[in-house]
Design an enzyme around this catalytic site. Structure first.
Site, PDB file in Angstrom:
ATOM      1  N   GLY A  43      61.803  17.158  12.285  1.00 58.48           N
ATOM      2  CA  GLY A  43      60.920  17.903  11.382  1.00 58.48           C
ATOM      3  C   GLY A  43      61.125  19.399  11.520  1.00 58.48           C
ATOM      4  N   ASP A  62      51.567  18.519  12.621  1.00 59.60           N
ATOM      5  CA  ASP A  62      51.853  17.570  13.701  1.00 59.60           C
ATOM      6  C   ASP A  62      50.545  17.283  14.436  1.00 59.60           C
ATOM      7  OD1 ASP A  62      54.702  16.694  15.248  1.00 59.60           O
ATOM      8  OD2 ASP A  62      52.871  16.531  16.456  1.00 59.60           O
ATOM      9  N   ARG A 117      67.383   1.176  15.023  1.00 57.76           N
ATOM     10  CA  ARG A 117      66.311   1.796  14.224  1.00 57.76           C
ATOM     11  C   ARG A 117      65.183   0.790  14.005  1.00 57.76           C
ATOM     12  NH1 ARG A 117      71.299   3.432  12.297  1.00 57.76           N
ATOM     13  NH2 ARG A 117      71.635   5.674  12.073  1.00 57.76           N
ATOM     14  N   ASN A 149      62.336   6.477  10.952  1.00 58.88           N
ATOM     15  CA  ASN A 149      63.019   5.176  11.040  1.00 58.88           C
ATOM     16  C   ASN A 149      62.093   4.036  11.442  1.00 58.88           C
ATOM     17  OD1 ASN A 149      65.786   5.507  10.369  1.00 58.88           O
ATOM     18  ND2 ASN A 149      66.065   6.727  12.242  1.00 58.88           N
ATOM     19  N   HIS A 204      69.829   1.764   5.829  1.00 57.24           N
ATOM     20  CA  HIS A 204      70.140   2.832   6.793  1.00 57.24           C
ATOM     21  C   HIS A 204      69.933   2.211   8.177  1.00 57.24           C
ATOM     22  CE1 HIS A 204      70.430   6.711   8.693  1.00 57.24           C
ATOM     23  NE2 HIS A 204      69.192   6.662   9.147  1.00 57.24           N
TER      24      HIS A 204
HETATM   25  P1  NAI Z   1      60.203  13.510  17.815  1.00 54.38           P
HETATM   26  O1  NAI Z   1      59.556  12.620  18.807  1.00 54.38           O
HETATM   27  O2  NAI Z   1      60.923  14.719  18.300  1.00 54.38           O
HETATM   28  O3  NAI Z   1      59.120  14.007  16.757  1.00 54.38           O
HETATM   29  C1  NAI Z   1      58.211  13.161  16.151  1.00 54.38           C
HETATM   30  C2  NAI Z   1      56.942  13.954  15.935  1.00 54.38           C
HETATM   31  O4  NAI Z   1      56.023  13.156  15.179  1.00 54.38           O
HETATM   32  C3  NAI Z   1      56.226  14.325  17.253  1.00 54.38           C
HETATM   33  O5  NAI Z   1      56.085  15.739  17.337  1.00 54.38           O
HETATM   34  C4  NAI Z   1      54.873  13.641  17.130  1.00 54.38           C
HETATM   35  O6  NAI Z   1      53.813  14.367  17.695  1.00 54.38           O
HETATM   36  C5  NAI Z   1      54.735  13.521  15.618  1.00 54.38           C
HETATM   37  N1  NAI Z   1      53.752  12.538  15.207  1.00 54.38           N
HETATM   38  C6  NAI Z   1      53.539  11.301  15.692  1.00 54.38           C
HETATM   39  N2  NAI Z   1      52.516  10.712  15.049  1.00 54.38           N
HETATM   40  C7  NAI Z   1      52.094  11.600  14.121  1.00 54.38           C
HETATM   41  C8  NAI Z   1      51.072  11.584  13.133  1.00 54.38           C
HETATM   42  N3  NAI Z   1      50.276  10.520  12.970  1.00 54.38           N
HETATM   43  N4  NAI Z   1      50.911  12.683  12.354  1.00 54.38           N
HETATM   44  C9  NAI Z   1      51.714  13.760  12.498  1.00 54.38           C
HETATM   45  N5  NAI Z   1      52.710  13.833  13.421  1.00 54.38           N
HETATM   46  C10 NAI Z   1      52.876  12.775  14.212  1.00 54.38           C
HETATM   47  O7  NAI Z   1      61.179  12.590  16.941  1.00 54.38           O
HETATM   48  P2  NAI Z   1      62.401  13.080  16.039  1.00 54.38           P
HETATM   49  O8  NAI Z   1      63.636  13.073  16.823  1.00 54.38           O
HETATM   50  O9  NAI Z   1      61.983  14.307  15.326  1.00 54.38           O
HETATM   51  O10 NAI Z   1      62.498  11.866  14.997  1.00 54.38           O
HETATM   52  C11 NAI Z   1      61.481  11.629  14.050  1.00 54.38           C
HETATM   53  C12 NAI Z   1      61.809  10.372  13.263  1.00 54.38           C
HETATM   54  O11 NAI Z   1      62.930  10.606  12.428  1.00 54.38           O
HETATM   55  C13 NAI Z   1      62.181   9.163  14.134  1.00 54.38           C
HETATM   56  O12 NAI Z   1      61.617   7.986  13.603  1.00 54.38           O
HETATM   57  C14 NAI Z   1      63.690   9.123  14.040  1.00 54.38           C
HETATM   58  O13 NAI Z   1      64.218   7.854  14.310  1.00 54.38           O
HETATM   59  C15 NAI Z   1      63.862   9.528  12.593  1.00 54.38           C
HETATM   60  N6  NAI Z   1      65.182   9.985  12.227  1.00 54.38           N
HETATM   61  C16 NAI Z   1      65.621   9.644  10.991  1.00 54.38           C
HETATM   62  C17 NAI Z   1      66.832  10.058  10.529  1.00 54.38           C
HETATM   63  C18 NAI Z   1      67.262   9.688   9.146  1.00 54.38           C
HETATM   64  O14 NAI Z   1      68.403   9.966   8.797  1.00 54.38           O
HETATM   65  N7  NAI Z   1      66.436   9.079   8.334  1.00 54.38           N
HETATM   66  C19 NAI Z   1      67.738  10.860  11.381  1.00 54.38           C
HETATM   67  C20 NAI Z   1      67.163  11.191  12.666  1.00 54.38           C
HETATM   68  C21 NAI Z   1      65.936  10.763  13.066  1.00 54.38           C
END
Ligand code: NAI
Length: 336
Positions: A43, A62, A117, A149, A204
């Site tokens: 994000g 967040d 994923r 994901n 994906h």
């Molecule tokens: P991260 O753990 O660094 O960040 C996730 C954030 O979501 C955390 O700051 C957490 O506090 C927040 N969060 C959790 N519940 C929440 C809620 N109810 N309301 C608001 N915020 C909330 O994880 P990262 O690395 O940023 O990945 C995020 C997601 O993106 C994962 O599911 C990952 O697998 C996915 N992803 C998808 C990709 C794609 O191409 N579609 C590529 C890379 C990651």
């Protein structure tokens, strides 16, 4: 920001709220302010990349108190030196999404080394249902861009939870997978990455389809440059490369950030760019009732058109396998 867009920004932020008061029923803000739910690694990186282009103001949210505000400040300081005049705010209150024309959702758990994923399905579906409800409440006219994901399943959860028209709920996966496919092919062929025209569609996840049958090097078909075995190796490498990054640095961050930015630009600037993205299928490619990656035209209306390609028998098998996996995943969820 260009002078023209700076002036439009001033108009949007100062004059529009006053004009709006004269006309009941006008939305609180002109599209597009960009909301990002989830200010974690992906994000925050997406916010940085999007803000760096000067696309529009950004509101980051967040649940971790202070995190979104901290990221917003850090990014703002970074942009100040570059002279980019977009406004970035952070909050732990979803009301900060109010009036957004685009809401990017990157909230939830990421993969740990060794996870697929799909291993994130049950926990992230609960988070995405709750975040989507907040997005629909505060930004009812927005287009949702899903990142979390397992992305295709989460796109479906957002579609069902928000009740938005299918065009306004889209997922990012194919743009990123395609950048990885191009990287793998450019190395294998010894050509510039810019010479490659390719597409990665389908789920994906484990069944993604780097579409070799429609990949070209400046018009020369890939299948005339590599043997079947070499093509299959490139496909396998593309499927595995994200797991390799996660095993080495814990997460993928930079490449997802730029892929999200490309889609955000297509929607906000109404560019009509054709990209692979997850969208709700109603018979296209022989699949109904699922969100999956297919080539779509993106514009201010979100997904404006789905393109149907003739796939090879093997590619169609992978597409169907991805659909089966997603059907099973969705049926395991208790969606209200
Ligand atoms: P991260 O753990 O660094 O960040 C996730 C954030 O979501 C955390 O700051 C957490 O506090 C927040 N969060 C959790 N519940 C929440 C809620 N109810 N309301 C608001 N915020 C909330 O994880 P990262 O690395 O940023 O990945 C995020 C997601 O993106 C994962 O599911 C990952 O697998 C996915 N992803 C998808 C990709 C794609 O191409 N579609 C590529 C890379 C990651």
């Amino acid at each position: 920001m260009s002078r023209m867009s700076t002036e439009l920004g001033v108009l949007q932020n100062s004059v529009y709220p006053r004009i709006r008061n004269w006309f009941i029923g006008l939305p609180e803000r002109l599209p597009y302010m960009i909301g990002i739910a989830g200010a974690g690694k992906v994000g925050a990186q997406s916010a940085l990349e999007i803000a760096s282009t000067g696309l529009d103001d950004i509101s980051l949210v967040d649940i971790i108190p202070g995190l979104a505000e901290g990221e917003a400040l850090d990014i703002s300081h970074r942009l100040a030196d570059a002279g980019v005049d977009v406004d970035i705010k952070g909050s732990s209150d979803f009301a900060a999404l109010k009036g957004a024309g685009l809401v990017i959702i990157a909230a939830g758990l990421g993969r740990k080394p060794g996870m697929t994923r799909m291993d994130l399905l049950s926990k992230n579906s609960v988070i995405i249902a709750s975040v989507s409800k907040e997005a629909a409440k505060y930004a009812p006219e927005a287009t949702i861009l899903m990142v979390t994901n397992p992305m295709d399943a989460m796109t479906y959860v957002a579609l069902k939870t928000t009740g938005f028209p299918k065009a306004r709920v889209v997922g990012q996966g194919g743009v990123l997978d395609n950048s990885r496919f191009k990287y793998v092919l450019a190395k294998k062929l010894g050509v510039s990455r810019s010479s490659i025209t390719s597409l990665v569609m389908g789920e994906h996840g484990e069944n993604m389809i780097p579409v070799a049958s429609h990949t070209y090097v400046s018009g020369v078909p890939l299948t005339s440059l590599l043997t079947d075995e070499e093509v299959q190796q490139a496909i396998d490498d593309t499927r595995k490369v994200a797991a390799e990054v996660i095993s080495k640095k814990g997460a993928t961050i930079f490449a997802p950030g730029i892929s999200v930015t490309r889609m955000a630009k297509a929607i906000v600037n109404d560019t009509k760019e054709v990209l692979a993205a997850s969208t709700y299928l109603e018979g296209e490619y022989g699949v109904s009732g699922l969100c999956m990656g297919v080539p779509v035209r993106l514009g201010k209306g979100g997904v404006e058109k789905i393109y149907e390609l003739k796939l090879s028998d093997r590619e169609r098998d992978w597409f169907n396998k991805g659909a089966d996996t997603l059907r099973e995943a969705i049926s395991s969820l208790n969606l209200q």
